[in-house]
Scaffold this active site. Structure first.
Site: not given
Ligand code: UDX
Length: 442
Positions: A37, A158, A217, A269
């Site tokens: 990495k 992400e 979260n 997460c």
């Molecule tokens: C999340 C939090 O948003 C972020 O603030 C934290 O720091 C880390 O965890 P992330 O894991 O990058 O971020 O993804 P996020 O955009 O939150 O989406 C999570 C999951 O929820 C994805 O699988 C997405 O497809 C799903 N999702 C999101 C839904 O199914 N419906 C929605 O309306 C929104």
């Protein structure tokens, strides 16, 4: 003012934080134990997909403000601020978080700290961890009481990591009120450019800062599972969950964001964070308070099963069926397949006897490593060849733009199931396709 910063852990969180801190003008050292990495990052190559990060990395390597090392000694001698950005995965076979990596950084770094320094935790940890680490560090560091541990949770998504780090909705800093040191002053210097933009800066105690992250979260996960539970009712009642979400979303108190029904949440997460939160609440004797999160988790996992059922219904039987799976990443603009609902569905369908062809714009390599037995195609069209049903499981814009007419001659049966409610049903139906969305009547 330029600050000297070390960032421990160079994964999604750490690599982004290191590059962004250098972008703010600080001198930054990224520290990891993974030589491959480090070599990749030092050569300007980000080992995962995050829009814009490679450019930011290269720019700051070139400026000389950003370097990478495996030497904890170098980091200890160099930095005033040490950011902890290592992973806290789910413990195998348990709900709780595995703090091995966090503890390992502390055990290795602390004995090398000879001068006053501040350790800012960014990793998501069970409440109480920061206080424990503070005690431990002050016990084993030569600088003893001159070391402060503060908590500065990260809320980056992400796919939007740079924007979320350089222009976050808020900054949260947890400090120990009983031994208030210079952590807040230094944090204000590090984030001066952000504070000048009037980004809210909340200073709390350590426990509150740790809980802010897990609570945020949990709320997001609950919002998604709420709309997915309503989707189940919509399916039973013949209603349309996307129209319903639009309608309730106009209410400011509810809001339309995170109300997209589909195959649910995954990633590195939300799933593990809600589980670790339940486990920690149990240890604190407050388990009843979070029993609803178990239901949030159950609703979420049920969506994956529901998707498999819809695919089976569409094909009659999955035995011998050809299934095209479009999307493998847990969400678009990411190559992350950790706990990806899309890959989980693809795997279940294959285990039930179907031939599954997967395509994802960015997550092919990671998917192949995790699920080597699925078939992979290098374009959406190729994945759809001879398909009895097409499943859209990650809402990449490439899939929203697919032309049903172009696919007409490629698939065996014109059936599409939209696991993310991201397609235009009329476009597909008008081209003679059988369209199904989750939580929408057929
Ligand atoms: C999340 C939090 O948003 C972020 O603030 C934290 O720091 C880390 O965890 P992330 O894991 O990058 O971020 O993804 P996020 O955009 O939150 O989406 C999570 C999951 O929820 C994805 O699988 C997405 O497809 C799903 N999702 C999101 C839904 O199914 N419906 C929605 O309306 C929104």
């Amino acid at each position: 003012m330029t600050c000297r910063i070390a960032v421990f852990g160079t994964g999604y969180l750490g690599a982004t934080h290191a590059a962004c801190m250098a972008e703010l003008g600080h001198e930054v050292l990224g520290v990891d134990i993974d030589e491959a990495k480090l070599a990749s990052l030092q050569a300007g190559q980000v080992p995962f997909y995050e829009p814009g990060l490679q450019k930011l990395l290269q720019k700051n390597l070139k400026s000389g403000r950003l370097r990478f090392t495996n030497s904890y000694q170098e980091a200890a001698d160099f930095a005033q601020a040490h950011f902890l950005a290592v992973g806290t995965p789910q413990r195998e076979g348990e709900f709780g978080a595995d703090l091995t990596y966090v503890d390992a950084v502390i055990e290795k770094l602390a004995p090398l700290l000879r001068q006053a320094a501040i350790i800012y935790g960014k990793s998501t940890v069970p409440v109480g961890t920061a206080a424990r680490l503070g005690q431990r560090v002050r016990k084993i560091a030569p600088a003893g009481n001159a070391i402060e541990v503060a908590w500065n949770p990260e809320f980056l998504r992400e796919g939007h990591a740079i924007q979320d780090t350089l222009h976050p909705d808020r900054l949260v800093l947890g400090v120990d009120p009983e031994r208030r040191g210079p952590a807040e002053v230094l944090a204000r210097e590090i984030y001066a450019e952000l504070l000048a933009e009037e980004i809210p800066f909340l200073v709390t105690d350590l426990a509150t800062a740790e809980l802010v992250k897990t609570a945020a979260n949990s709320f997001l996960a609950t919002k998604i599972s709420f709309i997915n539970a309503i989707a189940e009712v919509c399916e039973a009642a013949g209603a349309d969950v996307t129209e319903l979400a639009d309608a309730i979303g106009y209410d400011d108190r509810i809001g339309r964001k995170f109300l997209n029904a589909g195959i649910g949440f995954g990633g590195g997460c939300l799933p593990k964070d809600i589980r670790a939160f339940m486990a920690r609440a149990g240890e604190l004797g407050a388990d009843q308070a979070l029993t609803f999160l178990r239901e949030v988790d159950n609703i979420n996992m049920r969506r994956r099963t529901r998707m498999v059922e819809l695919a089976r219904e569409a094909c009659g039987s999955l035995l011998g069926a050809r299934v095209a799976v479009l999307g493998a990443a847990f969400k678009p603009e990411s190559d992350d397949v950790r706990d990806s609902p899309a890959l989980n569905v693809a795997g279940q369908i294959q285990l039930q006897g179907a031939a599954v062809n997967v395509y994802d714009p960015k997550a092919m390599q990671n998917s192949q490593a995790l699920f080597p037995t699925l078939n992979y195609s290098d374009s959406a069209l190729k994945a759809c060849v001879g398909a009895d049903v097409v499943l859209v499981l990650t809402e990449w814009s490439e899939f929203k733009e697919l032309d049903p007419v172009e696919l007409n001659g490629i698939v065996r049966e014109k059936r599409i199931i939209d696991g993310r409610n991201c397609l235009d049903p009329a476009k597909w139906r008008n081209a003679g396709w059988l369209y199904r969305g989750l939580g929408r009547s057929s």
